[in-house]
Design a protein around this motif. Structure first.
Motif, PDB file in Angstrom:
ATOM      1  N   ALA A  71     110.965 -28.191  31.657  1.00 18.24           N
ATOM      2  CA  ALA A  71     111.745 -27.173  30.959  1.00 18.24           C
ATOM      3  C   ALA A  71     111.996 -27.579  29.506  1.00 18.24           C
ATOM      4  O   ALA A  71     111.854 -26.755  28.591  1.00 18.24           O
ATOM      5  N   TYR A  72     112.353 -28.843  29.298  1.00 18.83           N
ATOM      6  CA  TYR A  72     112.559 -29.326  27.929  1.00 18.83           C
ATOM      7  C   TYR A  72     111.248 -29.302  27.140  1.00 18.83           C
ATOM      8  O   TYR A  72     111.241 -29.024  25.939  1.00 18.83           O
ATOM      9  N   PHE A  73     110.140 -29.586  27.808  1.00 15.45           N
ATOM     10  CA  PHE A  73     108.820 -29.539  27.172  1.00 15.45           C
ATOM     11  C   PHE A  73     108.532 -28.129  26.644  1.00 15.45           C
ATOM     12  O   PHE A  73     108.079 -27.955  25.500  1.00 15.45           O
ATOM     13  N   VAL A  74     108.815 -27.123  27.449  1.00 15.91           N
ATOM     14  CA  VAL A  74     108.559 -25.741  27.047  1.00 15.91           C
ATOM     15  C   VAL A  74     109.431 -25.339  25.858  1.00 15.91           C
ATOM     16  O   VAL A  74     108.951 -24.788  24.870  1.00 15.91           O
ATOM     17  N   LYS A  75     110.712 -25.658  25.953  1.00 18.73           N
ATOM     18  CA  LYS A  75     111.662 -25.185  24.939  1.00 18.73           C
ATOM     19  C   LYS A  75     111.643 -26.022  23.659  1.00 18.73           C
ATOM     20  O   LYS A  75     111.737 -25.477  22.553  1.00 18.73           O
ATOM     21  N   ASN A  76     111.540 -27.338  23.803  1.00 17.85           N
ATOM     22  CA  ASN A  76     111.705 -28.229  22.650  1.00 17.85           C
ATOM     23  C   ASN A  76     110.409 -28.723  22.034  1.00 17.85           C
ATOM     24  O   ASN A  76     110.342 -28.940  20.821  1.00 17.85           O
ATOM     25  N   LYS A  79     108.251 -25.236  21.711  1.00 12.56           N
ATOM     26  CA  LYS A  79     109.087 -24.305  20.941  1.00 12.56           C
ATOM     27  C   LYS A  79     108.864 -22.860  21.394  1.00 12.56           C
ATOM     28  O   LYS A  79     108.795 -21.940  20.573  1.00 12.56           O
ATOM     29  N   LYS A  80     108.748 -22.663  22.710  1.00  9.21           N
ATOM     30  CA  LYS A  80     108.522 -21.330  23.251  1.00  9.21           C
ATOM     31  C   LYS A  80     109.815 -20.776  23.844  1.00  9.21           C
ATOM     32  O   LYS A  80     110.433 -21.410  24.675  1.00  9.21           O
ATOM     33  N   ASP A  81     110.172 -19.591  23.400  1.00 11.47           N
ATOM     34  CA  ASP A  81     111.398 -18.964  23.885  1.00 11.47           C
ATOM     35  C   ASP A  81     111.078 -18.156  25.142  1.00 11.47           C
ATOM     36  O   ASP A  81     111.094 -16.921  25.141  1.00 11.47           O
ATOM     37  N   ILE A  82     110.764 -18.877  26.203  1.00 10.86           N
ATOM     38  CA  ILE A  82     110.411 -18.265  27.481  1.00 10.86           C
ATOM     39  C   ILE A  82     111.551 -18.506  28.464  1.00 10.86           C
ATOM     40  O   ILE A  82     111.984 -19.644  28.636  1.00 10.86           O
ATOM     41  N   PRO A  83     112.058 -17.463  29.120  1.00  6.23           N
ATOM     42  CA  PRO A  83     113.151 -17.664  30.079  1.00  6.23           C
ATOM     43  C   PRO A  83     112.712 -18.511  31.270  1.00  6.23           C
ATOM     44  O   PRO A  83     111.586 -18.359  31.763  1.00  6.23           O
ATOM     45  N   ILE A  84     113.600 -19.369  31.718  1.00  7.51           N
ATOM     46  CA  ILE A  84     113.319 -20.261  32.847  1.00  7.51           C
ATOM     47  C   ILE A  84     114.430 -20.129  33.887  1.00  7.51           C
ATOM     48  O   ILE A  84     115.613 -20.242  33.560  1.00  7.51           O
ATOM     49  N   ILE A  85     114.028 -19.891  35.128  1.00  7.68           N
ATOM     50  CA  ILE A  85     114.965 -19.859  36.248  1.00  7.68           C
ATOM     51  C   ILE A  85     114.648 -21.026  37.179  1.00  7.68           C
ATOM     52  O   ILE A  85     113.526 -21.138  37.669  1.00  7.68           O
ATOM     53  N   ILE A  86     115.620 -21.882  37.392  1.00 11.03           N
ATOM     54  CA  ILE A  86     115.457 -22.997  38.331  1.00 11.03           C
ATOM     55  C   ILE A  86     115.688 -22.487  39.756  1.00 11.03           C
ATOM     56  O   ILE A  86     116.648 -21.772  40.020  1.00 11.03           O
ATOM     57  N   ILE A  87     114.781 -22.886  40.662  1.00  8.21           N
ATOM     58  CA  ILE A  87     114.980 -22.634  42.101  1.00  8.21           C
ATOM     59  C   ILE A  87     114.869 -23.987  42.786  1.00  8.21           C
ATOM     60  O   ILE A  87     113.786 -24.569  42.837  1.00  8.21           O
ATOM     61  N   SER A  88     115.997 -24.516  43.263  1.00  7.44           N
ATOM     62  CA  SER A  88     115.976 -25.892  43.747  1.00  7.44           C
ATOM     63  C   SER A  88     116.938 -26.123  44.905  1.00  7.44           C
ATOM     64  O   SER A  88     118.001 -25.498  44.975  1.00  7.44           O
ATOM     65  N   LEU A  99     121.803 -28.217  32.555  1.00  9.25           N
ATOM     66  CA  LEU A  99     120.608 -27.403  32.373  1.00  9.25           C
ATOM     67  C   LEU A  99     120.957 -25.984  31.950  1.00  9.25           C
ATOM     68  O   LEU A  99     120.341 -25.413  31.033  1.00  9.25           O
ATOM     69  N   LEU A 100     121.955 -25.401  32.590  1.00  8.13           N
ATOM     70  CA  LEU A 100     122.350 -24.038  32.257  1.00  8.13           C
ATOM     71  C   LEU A 100     122.903 -23.947  30.838  1.00  8.13           C
ATOM     72  O   LEU A 100     122.734 -22.948  30.148  1.00  8.13           O
ATOM     73  N   LYS A 101     123.562 -24.990  30.400  1.00  5.24           N
ATOM     74  CA  LYS A 101     124.161 -24.989  29.070  1.00  5.24           C
ATOM     75  C   LYS A 101     123.111 -25.191  27.982  1.00  5.24           C
ATOM     76  O   LYS A 101     123.192 -24.581  26.911  1.00  5.24           O
ATOM     77  N   ASP A 102     122.121 -26.024  28.267  1.00  2.00           N
ATOM     78  CA  ASP A 102     121.215 -26.463  27.205  1.00  2.00           C
ATOM     79  C   ASP A 102     119.837 -25.815  27.213  1.00  2.00           C
ATOM     80  O   ASP A 102     119.228 -25.649  26.156  1.00  2.00           O
ATOM     81  N   ILE A 103     119.290 -25.460  28.392  1.00  2.00           N
ATOM     82  CA  ILE A 103     117.862 -25.190  28.394  1.00  2.00           C
ATOM     83  C   ILE A 103     117.405 -24.051  29.284  1.00  2.00           C
ATOM     84  O   ILE A 103     116.458 -23.355  28.948  1.00  2.00           O
ATOM     85  N   VAL A 104     118.028 -23.841  30.463  1.00  2.00           N
ATOM     86  CA  VAL A 104     117.514 -22.815  31.368  1.00  2.00           C
ATOM     87  C   VAL A 104     118.437 -21.603  31.381  1.00  2.00           C
ATOM     88  O   VAL A 104     119.562 -21.653  30.889  1.00  2.00           O
ATOM     89  N   ASP A 105     117.933 -20.511  31.963  1.00  2.00           N
ATOM     90  CA  ASP A 105     118.655 -19.245  31.916  1.00  2.00           C
ATOM     91  C   ASP A 105     119.382 -18.904  33.205  1.00  2.00           C
ATOM     92  O   ASP A 105     120.311 -18.098  33.199  1.00  2.00           O
ATOM     93  N   ASP A 106     118.943 -19.496  34.305  1.00  2.00           N
ATOM     94  CA  ASP A 106     119.606 -19.239  35.579  1.00  2.00           C
ATOM     95  C   ASP A 106     119.229 -20.349  36.554  1.00  2.00           C
ATOM     96  O   ASP A 106     118.251 -21.076  36.338  1.00  2.00           O
ATOM     97  N   TYR A 107     120.021 -20.475  37.621  1.00  2.00           N
ATOM     98  CA  TYR A 107     119.822 -21.554  38.594  1.00  2.00           C
ATOM     99  C   TYR A 107     120.109 -20.983  39.978  1.00  2.00           C
ATOM    100  O   TYR A 107     121.216 -20.501  40.240  1.00  2.00           O
ATOM    101  N   ILE A 108     119.104 -21.014  40.851  1.00  2.00           N
ATOM    102  CA  ILE A 108     119.248 -20.479  42.199  1.00  2.00           C
ATOM    103  C   ILE A 108     119.049 -21.606  43.203  1.00  2.00           C
ATOM    104  O   ILE A 108     118.066 -22.351  43.127  1.00  2.00           O
ATOM    105  N   ASN A 109     119.985 -21.732  44.117  1.00  2.00           N
ATOM    106  CA  ASN A 109     119.881 -22.775  45.139  1.00  2.00           C
ATOM    107  C   ASN A 109     119.005 -22.325  46.311  1.00  2.00           C
ATOM    108  O   ASN A 109     119.019 -21.147  46.689  1.00  2.00           O
ATOM    109  N   LYS A 110     118.247 -23.269  46.847  1.00  2.00           N
ATOM    110  CA  LYS A 110     117.525 -23.025  48.097  1.00  2.00           C
ATOM    111  C   LYS A 110     118.467 -23.332  49.263  1.00  2.00           C
ATOM    112  O   LYS A 110     119.293 -24.239  49.156  1.00  2.00           O
ATOM    113  N   PRO A 111     118.316 -22.634  50.377  1.00  2.00           N
ATOM    114  CA  PRO A 111     117.414 -21.489  50.600  1.00  2.00           C
ATOM    115  C   PRO A 111     117.905 -20.262  49.854  1.00  2.00           C
ATOM    116  O   PRO A 111     119.107 -20.061  49.699  1.00  2.00           O
ATOM    117  N   PHE A 112     116.978 -19.434  49.407  1.00  2.00           N
ATOM    118  CA  PHE A 112     117.337 -18.271  48.615  1.00  2.00           C
ATOM    119  C   PHE A 112     117.033 -16.988  49.389  1.00  2.00           C
ATOM    120  O   PHE A 112     116.278 -16.985  50.369  1.00  2.00           O
TER     121      PHE A 112
END
Length: 233
Positions: A71-76, A79-88, A99-112
């Motif tokens: 995620a940091y690779f993509v954003k920093n 330099k791509k402004d692509i939305p990222i949703i974590i599923i973990s 992660l939510l504060k600095d780099i990703v747009d949403d975070y979903i817990n498994k099971p989803f």
């Protein structure tokens, strides 16, 4: 990966669990998305060199490159402004907040839940689409901001008042950071009239813009390129 249709949003799935990857793929295809699939962080990085998805669904615990590092690779780095949703399944509260504060747009817990995944995707895509539409209405470079639909120019949040021609010159330069424009090019673009060697006319307007900017910022925004013209740099 499906055939890319320019009218469909493309989502990258980065998930090493084959069953979950397949499930996400089926869900997305059913909802009229296109997909790019990766099973490790390393594979995802390689795919990013060829494709730019509209959104990334990302597991954290993937082989190769850790999910957060990707995620940091993509954003920093890219330099791509692509939305990222974590599923973990990893439910580390501190990491999640970071992660939510600095780099990703949403975070979903498994099971989803399937409905939740789709709802979150559409919500994030709507936010980004709205942001893109707002960005079209303004230009920004360092401490200068142009609000296009209001023809307003702010320097360090202080409004400066430009004439119609001065505004259009600055707009051309702001839309093309680093590009050198000859005096004739600026004259043709702004005056939209025949050029008769009116070097001094262009020079005077550029000089006026510089003076007005310098009241609030001493940085030399508009550079003179010797014997050619001007650029914003």
């Amino acid at each position: 990966m499906q055939n890319r249709d320019k009218y469909k949003k493309t989502i990258m799935i980065v998930e090493d669990d084959i069953d979950i990857n397949n499930l996400l793929n089926r869900i997305l295809l059913k909802n009229d998305f296109q997909t790019i699939r990766a099973f490790s962080g390393s594979e995802a990085e390689l795919l990013m060199e060829k494709f730019l998805p509209d959104l990334i669904l990302l597991d954290l615990m993937i082989p190769g490159v850790y999910g957060a590092d990707f995620a940091y690779f993509v954003k920093n780095e890219l330099k791509k402004d692509i939305p990222i949703i974590i599923i973990s399944a990893k439910d580390n509260f501190d990491e999640k907040i970071s992660l939510l504060k600095d780099i990703v747009d949403d975070y979903i817990n498994k099971p989803f839940k399937v409905d939740e995944i789709i709802a979150r995707i559409f919500a994030v895509l709507r936010r980004y689409e709205k942001k893109k539409q707002e960005d079209v209405k303004k230009l920004e470079f360092k401490n200068i901001k142009i609000i296009l639909d209001q023809r307003k120019v702010l320097v360090k949040n202080n409004e400066i008042y430009l004439t119609h021609l001065e505004f259009d010159i600055l707009k051309v330069l702001m839309k093309n950071i680093g590009k050198v424009f000859s005096r004739q090019m600026l004259y043709d673009l702004v005056w939209q009239d025949g050029y008769f060697g009116e070097n001094n006319t262009v020079n005077v307007h550029v000089s006026n813009i510089r003076k007005k900017i310098s009241k609030f910022d001493d940085y030399n925004y508009i550079k003179t390129v010797y014997s050619i013209g001007f650029k914003l740099d």
